[in-house]
Motif scaffolding. Structure first.
Motif, mmCIF file in Angstrom:
data_model
loop_
_atom_site.group_PDB
_atom_site.id
_atom_site.type_symbol
_atom_site.label_atom_id
_atom_site.label_comp_id
_atom_site.label_asym_id
_atom_site.label_seq_id
_atom_site.Cartn_x
_atom_site.Cartn_y
_atom_site.Cartn_z
ATOM 1 N N ALA A 93 0.853 -1.189 0.000
ATOM 2 C CA ALA A 93 0.000 0.000 0.000
ATOM 3 C C ALA A 93 0.888 1.238 0.000
ATOM 4 O O ALA A 93 1.847 1.323 0.770
ATOM 5 C CB ALA A 93 -0.912 0.004 1.214
ATOM 6 N N MET A 94 0.549 2.194 -0.869
ATOM 7 C CA MET A 94 1.345 3.408 -1.005
ATOM 8 C C MET A 94 0.431 4.629 -1.000
ATOM 9 O O MET A 94 -0.762 4.530 -1.307
ATOM 10 C CB MET A 94 2.174 3.373 -2.291
ATOM 11 N N VAL A 95 1.024 5.780 -0.695
ATOM 12 C CA VAL A 95 0.256 7.022 -0.680
ATOM 13 C C VAL A 95 1.117 8.156 -1.222
ATOM 14 O O VAL A 95 2.346 8.154 -1.071
ATOM 15 C CB VAL A 95 -0.246 7.344 0.750
ATOM 16 N N ARG A 96 0.464 9.120 -1.859
ATOM 17 C CA ARG A 96 1.111 10.322 -2.389
ATOM 18 C C ARG A 96 0.320 11.525 -1.905
ATOM 19 O O ARG A 96 -0.903 11.532 -1.945
ATOM 20 C CB ARG A 96 1.112 10.259 -3.916
ATOM 21 N N ARG A 97 1.022 12.542 -1.423
ATOM 22 C CA ARG A 97 0.378 13.738 -0.873
ATOM 23 C C ARG A 97 -0.543 13.377 0.286
ATOM 24 O O ARG A 97 -1.711 13.790 0.326
ATOM 25 C CB ARG A 97 -0.411 14.491 -1.944
ATOM 26 N N ALA A 98 -0.030 12.613 1.220
ATOM 27 C CA ALA A 98 -0.854 12.147 2.342
ATOM 28 C C ALA A 98 -1.395 13.324 3.133
ATOM 29 O O ALA A 98 -0.661 14.229 3.522
ATOM 30 C CB ALA A 98 -0.032 11.247 3.254
ATOM 31 N N GLY A 99 -2.704 13.306 3.377
ATOM 32 C CA GLY A 99 -3.327 14.332 4.191
ATOM 33 C C GLY A 99 -3.213 14.001 5.658
ATOM 34 O O GLY A 99 -3.059 12.839 6.054
ATOM 35 N N ALA A 100 -3.292 14.999 6.490
ATOM 36 C CA ALA A 100 -3.203 14.800 7.942
ATOM 37 C C ALA A 100 -4.503 14.181 8.459
ATOM 38 O O ALA A 100 -5.593 14.581 8.062
ATOM 39 C CB ALA A 100 -2.929 16.124 8.640
ATOM 40 N N ARG A 101 -4.379 13.170 9.328
ATOM 41 C CA ARG A 101 -5.539 12.609 10.012
ATOM 42 C C ARG A 101 -5.693 13.322 11.348
ATOM 43 O O ARG A 101 -4.755 13.357 12.154
ATOM 44 C CB ARG A 101 -5.362 11.108 10.251
ATOM 45 N N PRO A 102 -6.852 13.927 11.628
ATOM 46 C CA PRO A 102 -7.007 14.747 12.825
ATOM 47 C C PRO A 102 -6.951 13.954 14.127
ATOM 48 O O PRO A 102 -6.644 14.496 15.159
ATOM 49 C CB PRO A 102 -8.380 15.397 12.629
ATOM 50 N N HIS A 103 -7.247 12.663 14.066
ATOM 51 C CA HIS A 103 -7.248 11.864 15.286
ATOM 52 C C HIS A 103 -7.193 10.394 14.917
ATOM 53 O O HIS A 103 -7.369 10.013 13.748
ATOM 54 C CB HIS A 103 -8.500 12.142 16.125
ATOM 55 N N THR A 104 -6.933 9.552 15.874
ATOM 56 C CA THR A 104 -6.948 8.115 15.643
ATOM 57 C C THR A 104 -8.391 7.641 15.580
ATOM 58 O O THR A 104 -9.146 7.839 16.536
ATOM 59 C CB THR A 104 -6.206 7.377 16.766
ATOM 60 N N PRO A 105 -8.810 7.024 14.478
ATOM 61 C CA PRO A 105 -10.218 6.629 14.357
ATOM 62 C C PRO A 105 -10.573 5.508 15.330
ATOM 63 O O PRO A 105 -9.731 4.688 15.705
ATOM 64 C CB PRO A 105 -10.327 6.163 12.907
ATOM 65 N N ALA A 106 -11.838 5.461 15.722
ATOM 66 C CA ALA A 106 -12.311 4.414 16.627
ATOM 67 C C ALA A 106 -12.478 3.084 15.922
ATOM 68 O O ALA A 106 -12.580 2.041 16.575
ATOM 69 C CB ALA A 106 -13.635 4.838 17.256
ATOM 70 N N VAL A 107 -12.525 3.103 14.585
ATOM 71 C CA VAL A 107 -12.632 1.885 13.796
ATOM 72 C C VAL A 107 -11.549 1.894 12.724
ATOM 73 O O VAL A 107 -10.996 2.947 12.397
ATOM 74 C CB VAL A 107 -14.020 1.753 13.137
ATOM 75 N N GLN A 108 -11.254 0.715 12.182
ATOM 76 C CA GLN A 108 -10.270 0.615 11.119
ATOM 77 C C GLN A 108 -10.709 -0.409 10.086
ATOM 78 O O GLN A 108 -11.598 -1.226 10.339
ATOM 79 C CB GLN A 108 -8.893 0.250 11.673
ATOM 80 N N THR A 109 -10.050 -0.364 8.923
ATOM 81 C CA THR A 109 -10.373 -1.282 7.840
ATOM 82 C C THR A 109 -9.541 -2.544 7.986
ATOM 83 O O THR A 109 -8.316 -2.490 7.919
ATOM 84 C CB THR A 109 -10.104 -0.631 6.475
ATOM 85 N N PHE A 110 -10.208 -3.681 8.173
ATOM 86 C CA PHE A 110 -9.533 -4.965 8.349
ATOM 87 C C PHE A 110 -9.514 -5.790 7.068
ATOM 88 O O PHE A 110 -8.790 -6.779 6.996
ATOM 89 C CB PHE A 110 -10.193 -5.764 9.475
ATOM 90 N N SER A 111 -10.320 -5.441 6.086
ATOM 91 C CA SER A 111 -10.308 -6.107 4.782
ATOM 92 C C SER A 111 -10.737 -5.106 3.731
ATOM 93 O O SER A 111 -11.640 -4.303 3.962
ATOM 94 C CB SER A 111 -11.247 -7.321 4.790
ATOM 95 N N LEU A 112 -10.093 -5.145 2.562
ATOM 96 C CA LEU A 112 -10.358 -4.185 1.506
ATOM 97 C C LEU A 112 -11.581 -4.586 0.685
ATOM 98 O O LEU A 112 -11.870 -5.769 0.511
ATOM 99 C CB LEU A 112 -9.148 -4.100 0.577
ATOM 100 N N ALA A 113 -12.274 -3.577 0.160
ATOM 101 C CA ALA A 113 -13.317 -3.843 -0.835
ATOM 102 C C ALA A 113 -12.695 -4.480 -2.063
ATOM 103 O O ALA A 113 -13.262 -5.390 -2.670
ATOM 104 C CB ALA A 113 -14.049 -2.560 -1.200
ATOM 105 N N SER A 114 -11.529 -4.005 -2.425
ATOM 106 C CA SER A 114 -10.702 -4.583 -3.485
ATOM 107 C C SER A 114 -9.350 -3.887 -3.422
ATOM 108 O O SER A 114 -9.220 -2.817 -2.832
ATOM 109 C CB SER A 114 -11.329 -4.388 -4.863
ATOM 110 N N GLN A 115 -8.354 -4.494 -4.068
ATOM 111 C CA GLN A 115 -7.059 -3.817 -4.109
ATOM 112 C C GLN A 115 -7.154 -2.529 -4.903
ATOM 113 O O GLN A 115 -6.370 -1.612 -4.692
ATOM 114 C CB GLN A 115 -6.004 -4.748 -4.691
ATOM 115 N N ALA A 116 -8.117 -2.432 -5.811
ATOM 116 C CA ALA A 116 -8.263 -1.230 -6.629
ATOM 117 C C ALA A 116 -8.695 -0.028 -5.806
ATOM 118 O O ALA A 116 -8.141 1.066 -5.937
ATOM 119 C CB ALA A 116 -9.257 -1.472 -7.765
ATOM 120 N N VAL A 117 -9.710 -0.193 -4.953
ATOM 121 C CA VAL A 117 -10.295 0.960 -4.256
ATOM 122 C C VAL A 117 -9.998 0.986 -2.770
ATOM 123 O O VAL A 117 -10.382 1.914 -2.078
ATOM 124 C CB VAL A 117 -11.823 1.023 -4.473
ATOM 125 N N GLY A 118 -9.323 -0.014 -2.236
ATOM 126 C CA GLY A 118 -8.983 -0.021 -0.827
ATOM 127 C C GLY A 118 -10.097 -0.528 0.057
ATOM 128 O O GLY A 118 -11.152 -0.936 -0.412
#
Length: 282
Positions: A257-282
């Motif tokens: 997984a890679m990122v370009r121009r990463a934006g700042a996350r204001p806080h640690t989210p209470a939930v997270q993504t444990f499986s992707l919808a697809s490798q295309a869209v994350g």
């Protein structure tokens, strides 16, 4: 048109419906599992560019926008006969221009990694693909199927985990698949989606507060898919590889997984993504 494209008689054009069959043939030649329906789903959410040698599709790249702040760069593929000539870079640059100032995310193979690093992407983590014929799985009692009335809650949870608005994606997932969820009282606190994809079915996204909830969601959905081919793409550090392998979904390697121009996350989210919808869209 630049000298490279003139010399090779290759043109870049907007991706349109009549390019779909060529794109499917291109991806099959590269060993991708995508059906025409899978290409159509991504295209419906995206802007794309296609490389054409005459009428033949020899390359593709898409930009899937998530609101005004984020985008996924995906479906980057170049015909084997055209590789090593800079076409992948030109396609990727073209869809990065479509993304504008958005943060851009993608999943890279080892072959594509050097190009994306040169274009300003940095590695964030690894994604592992699990796939196989599902064995017997016991369904936990704390998960239930939910209908489209729960979409606002699903979209809010996904936005918190992903960090951007993916409402359009979830509208498509609601039409093409089904959702399961964990409730706390009347509220939904975790969810998973499942739909047809590639050689069988895919489970994702899975959004939860912890790995225990994610495991329960996966177990619930897989309990109804014994004997079917299922794919699940998970962050390498999710803690879910062992149960997935026990359920028959073997580790088939992964991507970065890679990122370009990463934006700042204001806080640690209470939930997270444990499986992707697809490798295309994350």
């Amino acid at each position: 048109m630049d000298e490279f494209l003139q010399r090779e008689s290759i043109v870049l054009a907007p991706f349109e419906a009549h390019h779909l069959d060529g794109a499917v043939a291109l991806s099959r030649a590269a060993g991708w599992a995508h059906r025409r329906e899978d290409w159509e789903m991504i295209w419906s959410l995206s802007e794309g560019r296609v490389a054409l040698a005459g009428d033949r599709v020899v390359g593709t790249a898409f930009m899937t926008p998530f609101g005004d702040t984020c985008a996924a760069i995906n479906m980057i593929i170049v015909d084997e006969s055209q590789r090593g000539q800079g076409l992948g870079r030109k396609l990727t640059t073209a869809v990065l221009e479509l993304a504008g100032d958005r943060e851009c995310r993608l999943r890279a193979t080892s072959d594509g990694l050097p190009l994306y690093e040169k274009l300003g992407f940095v590695t964030t983590h690894k994604i592992t693909r699990h796939q196989g014929v599902t064995g017997r799985v016991d369904a936990p009692a704390n998960v239930e199927w939910i209908g489209s009335a729960a979409l606002p809650a699903i979209k809010a949870l996904d936005s918190a985990a992903f960090g951007a608005d993916r409402d359009a994606l979830h509208d498509v997932l609601a039409n093409e698949g089904t959702f399961a969820a964990i409730r706390d009282g009347d509220g939904i606190v975790a969810f998973a989606a499942t739909r047809l994809f590639g050689k069988g079915e895919v489970v994702g996204p899975v959004v939860a507060a912890n790995a225990g909830q994610a495991r329960d969601l996966l177990a619930f959905i897989l309990s109804g898919k014994e004997g079917r081919v299922v794919r699940v793409d998970i962050p390498e550090d999710s803690g879910l590889s062992s149960p997935l392998e026990e359920w028959g979904l073997r580790n088939e390697g992964g991507v970065v997984a890679m990122v370009r121009r990463a934006g700042a996350r204001p806080h640690t989210p209470a939930v997270q993504t444990f499986s992707l919808a697809s490798q295309a869209v994350g």
